[in-house]
Design a protein around this motif. Structure first.
Motif, PDB file in Angstrom:
ATOM      1  N   LEU A  32       0.829  -1.202   0.000  1.00 54.80           N
ATOM      2  CA  LEU A  32       0.000   0.000   0.000  1.00 54.80           C
ATOM      3  C   LEU A  32       0.868   1.260   0.000  1.00 54.80           C
ATOM      4  O   LEU A  32       0.591   2.186  -0.752  1.00 54.80           O
ATOM      5  N   ALA A  33       1.910   1.274   0.823  1.00 57.76           N
ATOM      6  CA  ALA A  33       2.780   2.449   0.885  1.00 57.76           C
ATOM      7  C   ALA A  33       3.455   2.691  -0.461  1.00 57.76           C
ATOM      8  O   ALA A  33       3.606   3.837  -0.900  1.00 57.76           O
ATOM      9  N   GLY A  34       3.852   1.605  -1.129  1.00 53.10           N
ATOM     10  CA  GLY A  34       4.491   1.737  -2.444  1.00 53.10           C
ATOM     11  C   GLY A  34       3.553   2.323  -3.478  1.00 53.10           C
ATOM     12  O   GLY A  34       3.953   3.159  -4.289  1.00 53.10           O
ATOM     13  N   ARG A  35       2.291   1.901  -3.448  1.00 54.37           N
ATOM     14  CA  ARG A  35       1.299   2.430  -4.386  1.00 54.37           C
ATOM     15  C   ARG A  35       1.034   3.906  -4.114  1.00 54.37           C
ATOM     16  O   ARG A  35       0.890   4.699  -5.045  1.00 54.37           O
TER      17      ARG A  35
ATOM     18  N   ASP B 138       3.166   6.037  -2.782  1.00 52.58           N
ATOM     19  CA  ASP B 138       4.351   6.763  -3.248  1.00 52.58           C
ATOM     20  C   ASP B 138       4.315   6.939  -4.760  1.00 52.58           C
ATOM     21  O   ASP B 138       4.624   8.022  -5.276  1.00 52.58           O
ATOM     22  N   THR B 139       3.927   5.888  -5.477  1.00 52.04           N
ATOM     23  CA  THR B 139       3.840   5.962  -6.939  1.00 52.04           C
ATOM     24  C   THR B 139       2.787   6.977  -7.361  1.00 52.04           C
ATOM     25  O   THR B 139       3.023   7.792  -8.261  1.00 52.04           O
ATOM     26  N   GLN B 140       1.643   6.960  -6.705  1.00 53.29           N
ATOM     27  CA  GLN B 140       0.581   7.915  -7.039  1.00 53.29           C
ATOM     28  C   GLN B 140       1.003   9.342  -6.714  1.00 53.29           C
ATOM     29  O   GLN B 140       0.722  10.273  -7.467  1.00 53.29           O
ATOM     30  N   ALA B 141       1.704   9.534  -5.597  1.00 49.86           N
ATOM     31  CA  ALA B 141       2.176  10.870  -5.216  1.00 49.86           C
ATOM     32  C   ALA B 141       3.179  11.380  -6.246  1.00 49.86           C
ATOM     33  O   ALA B 141       3.145  12.551  -6.637  1.00 49.86           O
TER      34      ALA B 141
END
Length: 85
Positions: free
Chosen positions: A1-4, A6-9
């Motif tokens: 979830l954190a990786g997703r 970060d990618t969206q940000a």
């Protein structure tokens, strides 16, 4: 979830930077073009107003941006309600 997240940000930051660059280029064109340019949204509101348009119509951009295009472009009324051409 954190990786997703970060990618969206990161995607959002990149998109925002591209939008700011495009707006900057548009503003440079509107400030320097010799022709009067007015862009109007689908709902009839003024979205952009060039410096030359200011000289032609006598309105400052801040006075017409977001206003109905009728503020700038009005046809004179004539007897019978038919606009003059």
């Amino acid at each position: 979830l954190a990786g997703r997240l970060d990618t969206q940000a990161r995607t959002l930051r990149d998109t925002n930077a591209a939008l700011e660059e495009t707006e900057s280029m548009l503003r440079a064109v509107l400030d320097t073009v010799a022709d009067g340019i007015i862009t109007v949204a689908v709902d009839g509101t003024v979205r952009a107003f060039s410096a030359a348009a200011s000289g032609i119509f006598g309105y400052a951009p801040e006075d017409v941006l977001g206003q109905p295009i009728d503020v700038v472009l009005t046809l004179p009324e004539v007897p019978g309600g038919v606009p003059a051409r």
